[in-house]
Design a protein around this motif. Structure first.
Motif, short mmCIF file in Angstrom:
data_model
loop_
_atom_site.label_atom_id
_atom_site.label_comp_id
_atom_site.label_asym_id
_atom_site.label_seq_id
_atom_site.Cartn_x
_atom_site.Cartn_y
_atom_site.Cartn_z
N ALA A 67 -17.03 37.97 -34.13
CA ALA A 67 -16.71 37.04 -33.04
C ALA A 67 -17.44 37.44 -31.76
CB ALA A 67 -15.21 37.01 -32.81
N LEU A 68 -17.51 38.76 -31.52
CA LEU A 68 -18.21 39.24 -30.32
C LEU A 68 -19.69 38.90 -30.39
CD1 LEU A 68 -18.05 40.80 -27.67
CD2 LEU A 68 -18.53 42.88 -28.98
N ILE A 69 -20.32 39.05 -31.53
CA ILE A 69 -21.74 38.70 -31.68
C ILE A 69 -21.97 37.22 -31.41
CG2 ILE A 69 -23.62 38.50 -33.36
CD1 ILE A 69 -22.61 41.14 -34.58
N VAL A 70 -21.11 36.36 -31.96
CA VAL A 70 -21.24 34.91 -31.73
C VAL A 70 -21.06 34.60 -30.25
CG1 VAL A 70 -20.23 32.65 -32.23
CG2 VAL A 70 -20.57 34.29 -34.07
N ALA A 71 -20.10 35.26 -29.58
CA ALA A 71 -19.87 35.03 -28.15
C ALA A 71 -21.08 35.47 -27.33
CB ALA A 71 -18.62 35.78 -27.71
N VAL A 72 -21.70 36.59 -27.68
CA VAL A 72 -22.88 37.07 -26.96
C VAL A 72 -24.04 36.08 -27.14
CG1 VAL A 72 -24.65 38.88 -26.93
CG2 VAL A 72 -22.23 39.51 -26.96
N ILE A 73 -24.20 35.55 -28.34
CA ILE A 73 -25.25 34.55 -28.57
C ILE A 73 -25.03 33.34 -27.66
CG2 ILE A 73 -26.18 32.89 -30.24
CD1 ILE A 73 -25.69 35.05 -32.41
N TRP A 74 -23.78 32.86 -27.59
CA TRP A 74 -23.48 31.71 -26.73
C TRP A 74 -23.64 32.07 -25.26
CZ3 TRP A 74 -24.03 26.96 -27.61
CH2 TRP A 74 -23.82 26.44 -28.87
N GLY A 75 -23.35 33.30 -24.88
CA GLY A 75 -23.57 33.74 -23.50
C GLY A 75 -25.05 33.71 -23.14
N ALA A 76 -25.90 34.15 -24.07
CA ALA A 76 -27.34 34.12 -23.82
C ALA A 76 -27.84 32.68 -23.70
CB ALA A 76 -28.08 34.84 -24.96
N ILE A 77 -27.35 31.78 -24.55
CA ILE A 77 -27.73 30.36 -24.47
C ILE A 77 -27.31 29.78 -23.13
CG2 ILE A 77 -27.27 28.06 -25.43
CD1 ILE A 77 -27.13 29.43 -28.21
N ALA A 78 -26.07 30.11 -22.70
CA ALA A 78 -25.57 29.60 -21.41
C ALA A 78 -26.41 30.14 -20.25
CB ALA A 78 -24.11 29.99 -21.23
N ALA A 79 -26.83 31.40 -20.31
CA ALA A 79 -27.64 31.99 -19.24
C ALA A 79 -29.00 31.30 -19.15
CB ALA A 79 -27.80 33.49 -19.47
N VAL A 80 -29.63 31.04 -20.30
CA VAL A 80 -30.93 30.36 -20.30
C VAL A 80 -30.78 28.95 -19.73
CG1 VAL A 80 -32.71 29.39 -21.80
CG2 VAL A 80 -31.92 31.73 -22.16
N LEU A 81 -29.74 28.21 -20.15
CA LEU A 81 -29.52 26.85 -19.64
C LEU A 81 -29.24 26.86 -18.14
CD1 LEU A 81 -27.42 25.28 -22.54
CD2 LEU A 81 -29.79 24.78 -21.93
N TYR A 82 -28.47 27.86 -17.66
CA TYR A 82 -28.19 27.96 -16.21
C TYR A 82 -29.49 28.20 -15.44
CZ TYR A 82 -26.66 29.79 -11.75
OH TYR A 82 -26.49 29.99 -10.42
N SER A 83 -30.33 29.09 -15.96
CA SER A 83 -31.60 29.39 -15.30
C SER A 83 -32.47 28.14 -15.21
CB SER A 83 -32.33 30.49 -16.06
OG SER A 83 -33.61 30.69 -15.54
N MET A 84 -32.54 27.37 -16.30
CA MET A 84 -33.33 26.14 -16.30
C MET A 84 -32.75 25.12 -15.32
SD MET A 84 -34.06 25.90 -20.41
CE MET A 84 -34.69 24.24 -20.34
N ALA A 85 -31.42 25.01 -15.28
CA ALA A 85 -30.78 24.06 -14.36
C ALA A 85 -31.04 24.44 -12.92
CB ALA A 85 -29.28 24.02 -14.63
N LYS A 86 -30.99 25.73 -12.61
CA LYS A 86 -31.23 26.18 -11.24
C LYS A 86 -32.66 25.87 -10.81
CE LYS A 86 -30.65 30.16 -8.26
NZ LYS A 86 -30.33 31.57 -8.16
N LYS A 87 -33.64 26.11 -11.69
CA LYS A 87 -35.04 25.81 -11.37
C LYS A 87 -35.23 24.31 -11.12
CE LYS A 87 -37.16 29.68 -13.76
NZ LYS A 87 -37.97 30.11 -14.91
N ASN A 88 -34.60 23.49 -11.95
CA ASN A 88 -34.72 22.03 -11.77
C ASN A 88 -34.04 21.58 -10.49
OD1 ASN A 88 -36.30 21.05 -13.93
ND2 ASN A 88 -34.60 21.45 -15.32
N ALA A 89 -32.91 22.19 -10.14
CA ALA A 89 -32.19 21.81 -8.92
C ALA A 89 -33.01 22.17 -7.68
CB ALA A 89 -30.83 22.49 -8.88
N GLU A 90 -33.76 23.26 -7.74
CA GLU A 90 -34.59 23.66 -6.60
C GLU A 90 -35.76 22.71 -6.38
OE1 GLU A 90 -35.57 27.66 -7.63
OE2 GLU A 90 -33.65 28.45 -6.91
N ARG A 91 -36.15 21.97 -7.39
CA ARG A 91 -37.26 21.02 -7.27
C ARG A 91 -36.85 19.70 -6.65
NH1 ARG A 91 -39.37 21.35 -13.22
NH2 ARG A 91 -39.27 23.58 -13.40
N ILE A 92 -35.56 19.48 -6.47
CA ILE A 92 -35.08 18.22 -5.88
C ILE A 92 -35.47 18.21 -4.41
CG2 ILE A 92 -33.05 16.84 -5.31
CD1 ILE A 92 -31.74 18.02 -7.83
#
Length: 155
Positions: A104-129
């Motif tokens: 369960a911890l491994i699956v949670a870490v995988i989802w944490g990494a996915i969330a971090a990548v998506l947050y980073s992409m969202a932040k970069k896109n928000a700065e371009r507005i």
């Protein structure tokens, strides 16, 4: 100019339907004031019709956009369910090899990494507005004569 005593002139009370062209006799037999009233009435009618058309188009397109948004929402929920059950399957598969808690911890870490990548992409896109750049530029081009200058108003 001679005023018609009878016929279909503007002064006789005849009102052509909105949008109907006026005859030369009607125009010749009318005063400037009457012609201006006709023009403003026609423009007013045209503007009302255009506003009604725009409202109808907005309603129609709004319904289509609402339907599309509902479908996107349903697709998003479906994607969430796929991710949830794939995560549960991964957890169950890993628990065959190791303890269920670690799986369960491994699956949670995988989802944490996915969330971090998506947050980073969202932040970069928000700065371009950039906001309303074109509107701001066009407002800047309005001549100074049209802008109010209350300090210069004299009575």
């Amino acid at each position: 100019m001679s005023m018609p005593t009878q016929g279909s002139g503007l002064d006789s009370g005849y009102q052509p339907p909105a949008g109907a062209p006026h005859t030369a006799d009607e125009v010749r037999g009318s005063s400037i004031g009457e012609l201006m009233r006709q023009v403003t009435t026609d423009l007013s009618t045209l503007m009302r019709q255009e506003v009604e058309l725009a409202k109808a188009e907005i309603r129609q397109e709004g319904k289509k956009a609402g339907k599309a948004a509902g479908f996107f929402g349903g697709a998003g929920f479906g994607g969430y369910m796929v991710a949830l059950f794939l995560s549960l399957a991964l957890w169950a598969g890993l628990s065959n090899v190791m303890d269920a808690g670690w799986a369960a911890l491994i699956v949670a870490v995988i989802w944490g990494a996915i969330a971090a990548v998506l947050y980073s992409m969202a932040k970069k896109n928000a700065e371009r507005i950039r906001g309303l750049k074109q509107t701001n530029d066009s407002v800047q081009r309005i001549p100074d004569a049209l802008k109010p200058h209350p300090q210069e108003v004299t009575r």
